[in-house]
Design an enzyme around this catalytic site. Structure first.
Site, PDB file in Angstrom:
ATOM      1  N   GLU A  40       0.399  -0.552  -5.102  1.00 36.36           N
ATOM      2  CA  GLU A  40      -0.492   0.601  -5.192  1.00 36.36           C
ATOM      3  C   GLU A  40       0.384   1.814  -5.466  1.00 36.36           C
ATOM      4  OE1 GLU A  40      -4.120   2.419  -2.566  1.00 36.36           O
ATOM      5  OE2 GLU A  40      -2.118   2.538  -1.724  1.00 36.36           O
ATOM      6  N   ASP A  91       0.830  -1.196   0.000  1.00 34.17           N
ATOM      7  CA  ASP A  91       0.000   0.000   0.000  1.00 34.17           C
ATOM      8  C   ASP A  91       0.870   1.254   0.000  1.00 34.17           C
ATOM      9  OD1 ASP A  91      -2.872   0.697   0.178  1.00 34.17           O
ATOM     10  OD2 ASP A  91      -2.168   1.877   1.866  1.00 34.17           O
TER      11      ASP A  91
END
Length: 787
Positions: free
Chosen positions: A307, A252
């Site tokens: 991401e 992330d």
């Protein structure tokens, strides 16, 4: 070149990088060892990356230096990661040993139901590892399976904290799916009741729904310990996963790691300078390379997703090539585009949609998605709620006619998801509930909503009621997944948009073996609409969003067969047949084009230039419209000028020696005018000050709108000898033939006037024609004297 160590050694003085070691004999020897292992793969995939080889080589050095240190200490990176075999709770020699690494702790104890939650003290070794050994009790392990335990630690400040152990055991892992269709889920909010759901409830109630919906992977959010439920799992307090069976990894906020400024308040233009410079955190890149190397070594079936909003090149190329090693990146710009479009009044640009969906590096895989959990959170809206808003509260029953708002929302919800999965990537992601248009938003229990779970749950029953339109949306999404199962279009490399009509608001696209027709018009249904067919034959409907089952009006007949017809003048870049006879008739120029293409293939057979890693453009002249390029052992001269033929044109030679024509598009056989002589030898001459970054140059003839390829005779002596023999046998016949035709053409008054008007510099009848003949015989005094 990779074999030369001079350029990488210059990295040691790379400005602004204080972390680089001082250049010295010992370092140079060590760097040479590292440099010999530098990867070439990413440069083969994307030659433009060579301009940033200095930065990329330094990144590779940091990765290998760290990995080498680990290998030296532990034997291998994989062995370094086998801590679970020694740390945590392990069985050794008939006893149970518990080890925890906590070098800063002042004291550590083990507590749990095995001891009646009484403290069991642990001892610390020189490496900061705390250990306790427990003998078996009545022939059974002192800590039985499924025991509840914690580690009690005394912090340096003297206070005590209880923590879960970071070590867990392995278990059976799932297989890697053929087509990656990800269901993004949150266990806590997965219950329809107003509460925090358990893993057991998720397993019993939600997993069957995910499987039935056609998804092949589950992305679980918030599986690491976090203090605040409302953080959606982002406030991590302990990197603890509930099971090692979770073998997918979603890194992330990778953008925040990759750059020193965390990518905040700046856009990424796509220029490579955005990604490879002093703002790039090379240590973070090295860490990600090590992490991905380790993951794929230990678990080849694992899938690792980044991401990243920056679009860094090489992010999703293997570590062995010099990439960062991710398998996929999230297509994060796509949901933003749908939010932007849904704020407009359906005056949607087809080009804008296609550009957003196709804006990715096709050598690196992307997970496409129309919306995720981000759009479902309070303060934002899902696509369904943006399209239908409050009308969903009363208009989703099939027992009453659909209002215009509901009809529009149902239609566009299906089309938006379909076009995104078709054009948006090589994998697909859906947040739980969005597949059937789950209403409202997500709002975790908090003080502002009186700690209510009303908007922190999933109403699965909406998708199971036959009289609700949620069921229709869910059925269509399931049909999309089944379509991929049957035709494998999502993983296909064939993706082609054949038609975009802004006025009609129609897109036609091919993906895999399927042909998709998207109609975004709010008003027009097109009957007898002509679309390009990828191949001749009979075509049938495989999926139709307008079907009754999916909440449509059933206007498309599944009983109809659609027969393709030939298009003599092509239609949207498609033919429905091949007219092979055109290429076999001697009186047709199709034959000449085919012969030239065949000559190109034969050129590659002889010189292997297509697979060569050597590709270098040495000259580009905008005014003259000339390109000079090296590929493999060949030198190519491209003249795009519609008017000018250049006689005695100087080009840089890759190496000294004698050069000859290997291919000439201006040859008579290929429909040209035969202005380039194959009998001429071109001798390179030295360039003391270098010419176009080369030490040698030579003079050539470059006809208008042509390409001529040259080879060096010293590299191919047998080919040159055969050419010499052919010259001796034919004598001057070829020269005579090549000179005769232009003379006959010039006798035509109209041709002479046109020829003069096009280019006064072209060889004409008389003195200029004689000079051209001399040039064709290779008589270039200066070149010969210099040679």
């Amino acid at each position: 070149h990779w074999g030369e160590h001079a350029a990488p050694l210059e990295l040691c003085s790379y400005e602004g990088l204080e972390a680089l070691p001082t250049v010295g004999e010992e370092y140079q020897q060590g760097y040479k060892l590292v440099n010999d292992r530098l990867p070439k793969g990413i440069y083969k995939v994307d030659p433009d990356l060579k301009a940033h080889s200095e930065h990329l080589n330094y990144r590779w050095q940091q990765y290998t230096k760290t990995k080498d240190a680990i290998v030296q200490a532990e034997g291998s990176l994989a062995a370094f990661a086998q801590g679970h075999k020694k740390m945590g709770i392990v069985r050794e020699g008939g006893v149970t040993t518990v080890r925890e690494w906590a070098p800063a702790a002042q004291a550590v104890s083990l507590i749990g139901d095995f001891s009646g939650w009484k403290e069991v003290g642990m001892k610390k070794d020189q490496w900061g590892v705390w250990e306790v050994t427990l003998p078996d009790v009545q022939g059974q392990p002192a800590i039985p399976h499924r025991s509840r335990i914690k580690v009690k630690l005394q912090a340096p400040g003297g206070w005590w904290v209880d923590r879960l152990s970071a070590w867990i055991r392995r278990s059976e892992r799932p297989y890697k799916p053929r087509s990656l269709r990800i269901y993004e889920a949150h266990v806590g909010m997965s219950s329809e009741e107003g509460k925090v759901a358990s893993y057991t409830e998720f397993k019993n109630l939600v997993l069957p729904h995910i499987k039935a919906a056609g998804y092949t992977a589950v992305q679980l959010m918030a599986i690491q310990e976090h203090a605040y439920y409302g953080s959606f799992g982002y406030h991590v307090t302990n990197p603890f996963a509930v099971s090692s069976r979770f073998d997918g990894f979603r890194f992330d906020g990778v953008t925040s790691m990759l750059y020193w400024d965390h990518g905040i308040n700046r856009g990424f233009s796509g220029a490579y300078s955005d990604y490879f410079g002093l703002n790039t955190n090379v240590d973070a890149c090295a860490y990600l390379m090590l992490a991905n190397d380790l993951i794929h070594t230990l678990m080849p079936e694992a899938i690792v997703i980044a991401e990243d909003v920056s679009g860094m090149p090489s992010l999703c190329r293997p570590v062995q090539e010099g990439g960062l090693g991710f398998d996929y990146r999230l297509g994060m710009a796509i949901p933003d585009k749908w939010i932007d479009l849904n704020k407009r009044d359906e005056q949607w640009s087809m080009l804008e949609i296609v550009s957003a969906l196709c804006n990715r590096r096709y050598s690196e895989l992307t997970v496409g998605y129309a919306e995720s959990h981000d759009q479902a959170l309070v303060g934002d809206k899902t696509i369904a709620f943006r399209l239908m808003d409050a009308a969903m509260y009363e208009g989703m029953s099939t027992l009453t006619p659909a209002t215009p708002v509901i009809e529009r929302g149902i239609s566009l919800h299906k089309v938006i998801r379909a076009v995104t999965i078709v054009l948006g990537g090589e994998a697909w992601l859906c947040f739980m509930g969005n597949e059937f248009g789950h209403p409202e938003w997500i709002d975790f229990p908090r003080e502002g909503n009186d700690w209510s779970h009303k908007y922190c749950r999933r109403q699965w029953s909406l998708a199971t009621q036959d009289h609700l339109r949620y069921r229709q949306l869910g059925d269509f999404d399931r049909a999309l997944m089944e379509l991929d199962d049957k035709f494998d279009f999502l993983t296909s490399g064939h993706q082609w948009v054949t038609h975009m009509d802004e006025e009609e608001q129609v897109l036609v696209a091919e993906r895999g073996p399927l042909l998709f027709v998207f109609n975004f018009s709010p008003f027009n249904t097109y009957e007898g609409y002509r679309v390009a067919a990828p191949a001749p034959g009979k075509w049938r409907v495989a999926l139709d969003s307008d079907g009754f089952r999916y909440g449509g009006k059933g206007r498309v007949s599944w009983d109809a067969d659609h027969f393709s017809v030939p298009e003599p003048r092509r239609y949207h870049d498609r033919y429905c047949r091949r007219q092979w006879s055109l290429a076999t008739q001697d009186h047709l120029r199709y034959r000449q084009l085919g012969d030239f293409d065949r000559a190109l293939m034969e050129l590659d057979d002889k010189f292997d230039f297509l697979t060569s890693g050597h590709q270098w453009v040495t000259h580009m002249d905008e005014e003259e419209q000339v390109l000079v390029a090296e590929r493999g052992p060949l030198l190519f001269v491209f003249n795009f000028s519609p008017f000018n033929t250049y006689e005695g044109y100087r080009v840089a030679a890759p190496a000294p020696g004698k050069w000859r024509v290997a291919l000439d598009s201006d040859g008579f056989r290929y429909g040209g005018k035969g202005r380039v002589s194959w009998d001429a030898d071109h001798f390179s001459v030295p360039e003391p000050r270098r010419y176009h970054d080369r030490d040698q140059s030579m003079l050539v003839l470059s006809p208008t709108r042509s390409v001529v390829a040259y080879y060096r005779t010293e590299d191919y002596p047998e080919m040159a000898a055969a050419q010499d023999l052919e010259r001796a046998e034919q004598g001057d016949r070829r020269i005579g033939e090549s000179m005769q035709r232009p003379i006959q053409l010039c006798r035509n008054k109209e041709y002479r006037q046109g020829y003069k008007r096009v280019n006064d510099r072209l060889p004409m009848v008389g003195q200029r024609l004689h000079q051209a003949a001399e040039y064709r015989r290779g008589i270039d005094g200066r070149a010969r004297n210099n040679a």
